[in-house]
Design an enzyme around this catalytic site. Structure first.
Site, PDB file in Angstrom:
ATOM      1  N   HIS A   1      35.728  40.126  26.660  1.00 44.02           N
ATOM      2  CA  HIS A   1      35.967  38.678  26.678  1.00 44.02           C
ATOM      3  C   HIS A   1      35.927  38.123  25.257  1.00 44.02           C
ATOM      4  O   HIS A   1      36.806  37.343  24.856  1.00 44.02           O
ATOM      5  CB  HIS A   1      34.896  37.952  27.506  1.00 44.02           C
TER       6      HIS A   1
ATOM      7  N   LYS B 239      33.166  34.337  44.260  1.00 42.56           N
ATOM      8  CA  LYS B 239      32.646  35.492  43.516  1.00 42.56           C
ATOM      9  C   LYS B 239      31.123  35.547  43.550  1.00 42.56           C
ATOM     10  O   LYS B 239      30.537  36.570  43.228  1.00 42.56           O
ATOM     11  CB  LYS B 239      33.127  35.463  42.061  1.00 42.56           C
TER      12      LYS B 239
ATOM     13  N   ARG C  85      44.072  43.788  32.029  1.00 40.60           N
ATOM     14  CA  ARG C  85      43.620  45.151  31.762  1.00 40.60           C
ATOM     15  C   ARG C  85      44.386  46.166  32.588  1.00 40.60           C
ATOM     16  O   ARG C  85      44.646  47.268  32.146  1.00 40.60           O
ATOM     17  CB  ARG C  85      42.127  45.294  32.076  1.00 40.60           C
TER      18      ARG C  85
ATOM     19  N   SER D 295      33.035  42.941  33.772  1.00 35.74           N
ATOM     20  CA  SER D 295      31.717  42.372  34.071  1.00 35.74           C
ATOM     21  C   SER D 295      31.083  43.069  35.259  1.00 35.74           C
ATOM     22  O   SER D 295      29.871  43.312  35.286  1.00 35.74           O
ATOM     23  CB  SER D 295      31.835  40.868  34.358  1.00 35.74           C
TER      24      SER D 295
END
Length: 165
Positions: free
Chosen positions: A17, A41, A90, A128
């Protein structure tokens, strides 16, 4: 002034990040790291702590600010006077998800443009979710996050107890 919003849960913020923010700060006059509440989330780190950690990690970058939000992203972007949304890609799975979001947000706010950056090769595998999993099991996350984040994860998850054999 060219302003981009980089939204996410940042649960926790990783070196990946931070890499994207640093690179974006060279492309835009103002970068707003917008940390969402994201009930779907269910972040394990409280919003206030995620904001504090992001400010600590990114505090030395000129033109970068960190903020929390709890509204539709396009409403937030408009309220902040931004013209762009930044997202990192990604994997192909990231692309598929992000493309759905772009399409939906274009219908809600066609004036806002999306900008995608690929991660630097040393960060492409970091997520993460994986960092949290390593921390939960007492692994060393120091290669993937800022030292302040590693300390916060250690405080939150501590060392796991060994199961009786």
């Amino acid at each position: 002034m060219r302003t981009v919003v980089y939204p996410g849960t940042f649960n926790p913020i990783t070196i990946g990040h931070a890499d994207l923010v640093k690179r974006a700060s060279k492309l835009f006059d103002r970068v707003i790291v917008a940390i969402g509440t994201s009930p779907q989330k269910n972040p394990s780190i409280e919003l206030a702590e995620r904001i504090t950690l992001c400010r600590e990690v990114l505090g030395d970058l000129p033109g970068v600010e960190v903020d929390g939000f709890n509204e539709l992203l396009v409403h937030y972007v408009r309220r902040k006077g931004a013209q762009f949304i930044l997202r990192g890609l990604r994997t192909v799975a990231d692309f598929e998800y992000e493309f759905q979001m772009v399409d939906m947000n274009r219908r809600l706010a066609p004036e806002i443009e999306y900008v995608f950056l690929a991660p630097s090769e040393n960060c492409s595998f970091i997520s993460s979710t994986l960092v949290r999993e390593i921390a939960i099991y007492g692994g060393d996350v120091s290669k993937f996050v800022h030292p302040a984040v590693a300390d916060a994860l250690k405080r939150q998850y501590g060392k796991p107890t060994q199961a009786a054999g």
